[in-house]
Write a protein that holds these residues in place. Structure first.
Motif, PDB file in Angstrom:
ATOM      1  N   GLN A  19       5.873  16.803   5.390  1.00 13.23           N
ATOM      2  CA  GLN A  19       4.980  17.195   6.736  1.00 13.23           C
ATOM      3  C   GLN A  19       4.078  16.155   7.307  1.00 13.23           C
ATOM      4  N   PHE A  20       3.948  15.060   6.063  1.00 11.06           N
ATOM      5  CA  PHE A  20       3.127  13.744   6.779  1.00 11.06           C
ATOM      6  C   PHE A  20       3.730  12.697   7.138  1.00 11.06           C
ATOM      7  N   ASN A  21       5.154  12.645   7.017  1.00 13.46           N
ATOM      8  CA  ASN A  21       6.013  11.445   7.607  1.00 13.46           C
ATOM      9  C   ASN A  21       5.498  11.044   8.739  1.00 13.46           C
ATOM     10  N   HIS A  39      -5.351   9.869   7.589  1.00 10.53           N
ATOM     11  CA  HIS A  39      -4.659  10.190   6.073  1.00 10.53           C
ATOM     12  C   HIS A  39      -3.779  10.973   6.188  1.00 10.53           C
ATOM     13  N   TYR A  40      -2.927  10.701   5.400  1.00  7.93           N
ATOM     14  CA  TYR A  40      -1.410  11.701   5.535  1.00  7.93           C
ATOM     15  C   TYR A  40      -1.668  12.896   5.095  1.00  7.93           C
ATOM     16  N   ARG A  41      -2.710  13.204   4.401  1.00  9.87           N
ATOM     17  CA  ARG A  41      -3.168  14.641   4.013  1.00  9.87           C
ATOM     18  C   ARG A  41      -4.088  15.377   5.114  1.00  9.87           C
ATOM     19  N   GLU A  43       6.231  -3.941   1.068  1.00  8.69           N
ATOM     20  CA  GLU A  43       4.895  -3.551   1.325  1.00  8.69           C
ATOM     21  C   GLU A  43       4.649  -2.010   0.882  1.00  8.69           C
ATOM     22  N   HIS A  44       5.565  -1.327   0.932  1.00  6.17           N
ATOM     23  CA  HIS A  44       5.525  -0.073   0.540  1.00  6.17           C
ATOM     24  C   HIS A  44       5.227  -0.332  -0.959  1.00  6.17           C
ATOM     25  N   ASP A  45       4.149   0.344  -1.572  1.00  3.36           N
ATOM     26  CA  ASP A  45       3.765   0.166  -2.903  1.00  3.36           C
ATOM     27  C   ASP A  45       5.040   0.881  -3.865  1.00  3.36           C
ATOM     28  N   THR A  46       5.712   1.697  -3.392  1.00  2.91           N
ATOM     29  CA  THR A  46       6.645   2.249  -4.341  1.00  2.91           C
ATOM     30  C   THR A  46       8.067   1.404  -4.373  1.00  2.91           C
ATOM     31  N   ALA A  47       8.138   0.618  -3.277  1.00  3.44           N
ATOM     32  CA  ALA A  47       9.179  -0.566  -3.221  1.00  3.44           C
ATOM     33  C   ALA A  47       8.705  -1.645  -4.238  1.00  3.44           C
ATOM     34  N   THR A  53      -0.850   8.134  -7.990  1.00  9.42           N
ATOM     35  CA  THR A  53      -1.314   9.579  -7.383  1.00  9.42           C
ATOM     36  C   THR A  53      -0.017  10.235  -7.131  1.00  9.42           C
ATOM     37  N   TRP A  54       1.157   9.681  -6.650  1.00  9.10           N
ATOM     38  CA  TRP A  54       2.251  10.310  -6.512  1.00  9.10           C
ATOM     39  C   TRP A  54       3.142   9.879  -7.690  1.00  9.10           C
ATOM     40  N   SER A  55       4.182  10.785  -8.150  1.00  9.15           N
ATOM     41  CA  SER A  55       5.129  10.510  -8.738  1.00  9.15           C
ATOM     42  C   SER A  55       6.253  10.473  -8.290  1.00  9.15           C
ATOM     43  N   LEU A  56       7.121   9.041  -8.106  1.00 13.06           N
ATOM     44  CA  LEU A  56       8.198   8.867  -7.401  1.00 13.06           C
ATOM     45  C   LEU A  56       9.357   8.818  -8.498  1.00 13.06           C
ATOM     46  N   LEU A  57      10.269   9.593  -8.603  1.00 10.97           N
ATOM     47  CA  LEU A  57      11.341   9.649  -9.409  1.00 10.97           C
ATOM     48  C   LEU A  57      12.788   9.518  -8.880  1.00 10.97           C
ATOM     49  N   SER A 103       0.808  -1.145  -0.019  1.00  8.52           N
ATOM     50  CA  SER A 103      -0.097  -0.002  -0.107  1.00  8.52           C
ATOM     51  C   SER A 103       0.941   1.354  -0.141  1.00  8.52           C
ATOM     52  N   TRP A 104       0.094   2.313  -0.119  1.00 10.57           N
ATOM     53  CA  TRP A 104       0.812   3.665   0.127  1.00 10.57           C
ATOM     54  C   TRP A 104       1.742   3.795   1.333  1.00 10.57           C
ATOM     55  N   ALA A 105       2.366   4.632   1.630  1.00  9.32           N
ATOM     56  CA  ALA A 105       3.203   4.657   2.939  1.00  9.32           C
ATOM     57  C   ALA A 105       2.924   5.585   4.063  1.00  9.32           C
ATOM     58  N   VAL A 106       3.625   5.719   4.982  1.00  6.52           N
ATOM     59  CA  VAL A 106       3.667   6.543   6.045  1.00  6.52           C
ATOM     60  C   VAL A 106       2.458   6.507   7.003  1.00  6.52           C
ATOM     61  N   ASP A 107       1.494   5.960   6.762  1.00  7.41           N
ATOM     62  CA  ASP A 107       0.208   6.015   7.626  1.00  7.41           C
ATOM     63  C   ASP A 107       0.257   4.450   8.381  1.00  7.41           C
ATOM     64  N   LYS A 128      12.742  11.059  -5.262  1.00  2.84           N
ATOM     65  CA  LYS A 128      11.863  12.483  -4.906  1.00  2.84           C
ATOM     66  C   LYS A 128      10.436  12.143  -5.085  1.00  2.84           C
ATOM     67  N   ASN A 129       9.524  12.471  -3.973  1.00  2.00           N
ATOM     68  CA  ASN A 129       8.226  12.329  -4.193  1.00  2.00           C
ATOM     69  C   ASN A 129       7.970  13.736  -4.827  1.00  2.00           C
ATOM     70  N   ILE A 130       7.022  13.405  -5.805  1.00  2.00           N
ATOM     71  CA  ILE A 130       6.493  14.729  -6.776  1.00  2.00           C
ATOM     72  C   ILE A 130       5.232  14.583  -6.568  1.00  2.00           C
ATOM     73  N   ASN A 159      15.935   8.516   0.989  1.00  2.00           N
ATOM     74  CA  ASN A 159      16.537   7.539   0.843  1.00  2.00           C
ATOM     75  C   ASN A 159      15.640   6.372   1.528  1.00  2.00           C
ATOM     76  N   GLU A 160      14.803   5.537   0.528  1.00  2.00           N
ATOM     77  CA  GLU A 160      14.013   4.676   1.189  1.00  2.00           C
ATOM     78  C   GLU A 160      14.464   3.191   1.268  1.00  2.00           C
ATOM     79  N   GLY A 161      14.176   2.296   2.042  1.00  2.00           N
ATOM     80  CA  GLY A 161      14.750   1.095   1.974  1.00  2.00           C
ATOM     81  C   GLY A 161      13.954   0.306   0.852  1.00  2.00           C
TER      82      GLY A 161
HETATM   83  C1  LIG Z   1       2.651   9.315   1.178  1.00  2.00           C
HETATM   84  C2  LIG Z   1       2.779   8.753  -0.178  1.00  2.00           C
HETATM   85  O1  LIG Z   1       2.018   7.431  -0.034  1.00  2.00           O
HETATM   86  C3  LIG Z   1       4.198   8.014  -0.185  1.00  2.00           C
HETATM   87  O2  LIG Z   1       5.207   8.800   0.257  1.00  2.00           O
HETATM   88  C4  LIG Z   1       4.409   7.259  -1.742  1.00  2.00           C
HETATM   89  O3  LIG Z   1       5.791   6.827  -1.759  1.00  2.00           O
HETATM   90  C5  LIG Z   1       3.671   6.212  -2.044  1.00  2.00           C
HETATM   91  O4  LIG Z   1       3.195   5.619  -1.128  1.00  2.00           O
HETATM   92  C6  LIG Z   1       3.152   6.371  -3.395  1.00  2.00           C
HETATM   93  O5  LIG Z   1       2.097   5.480  -3.480  1.00  2.00           O
END
Ligand SMILES: C[C@H](O)[C@H](O)[C@@H](O)C(=O)CO
Ligand SMILES: Nc1ncnc2c1ncn2[C@@H]1O[C@H](COP(=O)(O)OP(=O)(O)OP(=O)(O)O)[C@@H](O)[C@H]1O
Length: 501
Positions: free
Chosen positions: A137-139, A105-107, A244-248, A268-272, A85-89, A304-306, A292-294
């Motif tokens: 700010q939502f980490n 929600h992180y927002r 389990e982080h969807d970006t990983a 939803t995010w652009s991770l470049l 899934s998405w991260a941080v929450d 970078k999260n865009i 630097n994410e594991g």
């Molecule tokens: C908050 C975002 O969900 C996270 O930083 C991002 O990496 C992500 O999970 C995109 O799906």
């Protein structure tokens, strides 16, 4: 590869939608196929001033996915399942194992201003040296500090913190584990030791005992509980903690055959960024606020999260509310017809994180930066797409400076590749080829890590080769039509007039 067939089930929960995907592997042929068996919206819910995830609905949808697999005849074939899934929450559990409240929600605005206070107390350079994480700010770290300030009894009552996939997995298996890639997005894992940074937690007055030692991606972490098996009438399917982080998981699925590559996970995010062997914690990486994410199997994701396609999703939501429902494809068509390079935004300006009305916010930004104000839907979407493509160039060039590598093109994976205009704009902006595919990057990464754990695929590079052999990749080459070089200069000027990220 060993000659074998295998079936696995992946749940990939994005910030806008979730899906259950059956994967079938023929390791002798070096091929895999996927079948989407369930898809559902992931709509957050506002309660008073607070914004929450509908976590029990997500659990319900996961159960629907398992049922759907059963109805399609897969129940006895599935060798394992996994969730990303998405991260941080996260969710907090009481000592008896019950969930304390709905995950935020992180927002949610509870973290507004908190990051600045944490930076003032710990020091930005020290925080970065310890964790290597981008300051967002939502980490999780700032969410926990916000809860401590606002509602300390919640933390006092809590026994365990589980990130979203850990939590859903716990609901399915009854076992509590913290998975490594997602744990790193908390900004509480030490980038060098790969364990929770006890000193940092103590300095912030956060309870160290809430956090479980992270398990590596690819660990088998239980099976469906007897109660779930009885409820759904399915066997006790084994569950694996993948990346389990969807970006990983998305980065696992980048079909790159060479070791050094640049990727963009586009949803939803652009991770470049790029995969590296070690975290890059230099002054420049800090100044540019790279993360630097594991990653899985000892890799590091420098990226970078865009702000990404959230900008489009939110324009669409605002217009849908007004009763003018257009699909993403129709909005892209309007953008294609709009005039080019009229105005630019910095997609990562804070004002776009959670605005009340995205189209009005974009217009306000253009007004504030003395640019032409986009009026029509097509003009607004075009402004977003061109700005995203130009931001990708900026971040790609910075990634190269940080890694000392040159990338001949950019791999894009995720739902965003369905936006062909964005893929073309990106190729134009970076002046290199774009290789788009696969669309279900995270689900594929999830599946192949299950198969590595089950012993069907030997390693990450073979997994990438398998994906490369099984799914189409579309190449976009830079078109000469417009001067993207001049546009880049104009974009940079605009960005430097707003808050530079
Ligand atoms: C908050 C975002 O969900 C996270 O930083 C991002 O990496 C992500 O999970 C995109 O799906
Ligand atoms: N037919 C289409 N044409 C253009 N764009 C599309 C189309 N379908 C989807 N998209 C874009 O893809 C995005 C969704 O991508 P994806 O499904 O990968 O997101 P997600 O998994 O919810 O997000 P994330 O993984 O970043 O949390 C939408 O916001 C939309 O902009």
């Amino acid at each position: 590869m060993v000659s074998k067939l295998s079936t696995a089930l992946a749940f990939d929960l994005g910030a806008s939608s979730g899906r259950a995907i059956i994967g079938k592997l023929d390791s002798e042929a070096g091929q895999m196929t996927i079948e989407e068996i369930h898809r559902f919206p992931n709509d957050p819910v506002k309660v008073g001033d607070r914004l929450h995830w509908d976590i029990l609905r997500l659990l319900h949808e996961i159960k629907q996915g398992i049922l759907s697999a059963k109805h399609l005849g897969y129940a006895d074939q599935i060798e394992s399942l996994a969730i990303d899934s998405w991260a941080v929450d996260f969710g907090l559990l009481a000592p008896g194992g019950e969930l304390l409240g709905n995950p935020y929600h992180y927002r949610d605005h509870q973290t507004d201003g908190v990051m600045d206070r944490v930076i003032a107390s710990i020091g930005q350079a020290k925080l970065y040296a310890k964790t290597g994480l981008q300051f967002l700010q939502f980490n999780t770290i700032y969410q926990l500090c916000a809860i401590k300030e606002r509602n300390p009894q919640l933390l006092n009552q809590a026994d365990v913190l589980l990130m979203i996939p850990d939590l859903l997995r716990y609901f399915l298996t009854g076992e509590k584990h913290s998975e490594f890639t997602n744990a790193t997005t908390t900004q509480l894992i030490n980038a060098t030791t790969h364990i929770w940074d006890a000193e940092l937690l103590e300095q912030l007055g956060l309870p160290v005992n809430l956090l479980l030692p992270p398990v590596p991606s690819g660990t088998r972490v239980g099976a469906l509980t007897a109660s779930i098996c009885a409820e759904l009438d399915v066997p006790a399917l084994p569950v694996i903690a993948v990346g389990e982080h969807d970006t990983a998981s998305a980065v696992v699925a980048v079909p790159a055959l060479q070791e050094d590559f640049a990727f963009l996970s586009c949803g939803t995010w652009s991770l470049l960024g790029s995969e590296t062997l070690q975290p890059i914690l230099s002054e420049q990486a800090l100044a540019w606020n790279f993360t630097n994410e594991g990653g899985v199997y000892g890799t590091n994701r420098l990226l970078k999260n865009i702000m990404g396609l959230w900008l489009i999703q939110e324009c669409k939501r605002a217009w849908d509310k007004d009763g003018e429902v257009l699909s993403f494809a129709e909005l892209v068509k309007l953008a294609e017809l709009a005039p080019p390079f009229k105005s630019f935004i910095d997609p990562d300006d804070d004002q776009f994180l959670s605005p009340d009305h995205m189209p009005k916010q974009i217009q306000q930004y253009c007004r504030d930066t003395q640019q032409a104000v986009p009026q029509t839907k097509g003009e607004l979407i075009r402004c977003v797409l061109e700005s995203l493509a130009l931001k990708y160039r900026l971040v790609l060039e910075r990634t190269e400076q940080l890694t000392g590598k040159t990338y001949t093109g950019l791999h894009i994976v995720g739902g965003g590749i369905q936006n062909e205009l964005l893929c073309q704009f990106t190729s134009n902006a970076i002046g290199r080829e774009v290789w788009a595919g696969p669309v279900e990057g995270s689900a594929l990464g999830n599946l192949v890590v299950q198969w590595i754990a089950l012993g069907y695929i030997p390693n990450l590079s073979e997994a990438r080769r398998l994906i490369r052999n099984s799914f189409p990749v579309k190449t976009y080459s830079p078109s000469e039509e417009r001067d993207w070089g001049e546009a880049y200069e104009a974009f940079q000027q605009v960005v430097s007039r707003s808050i530079v990220k």
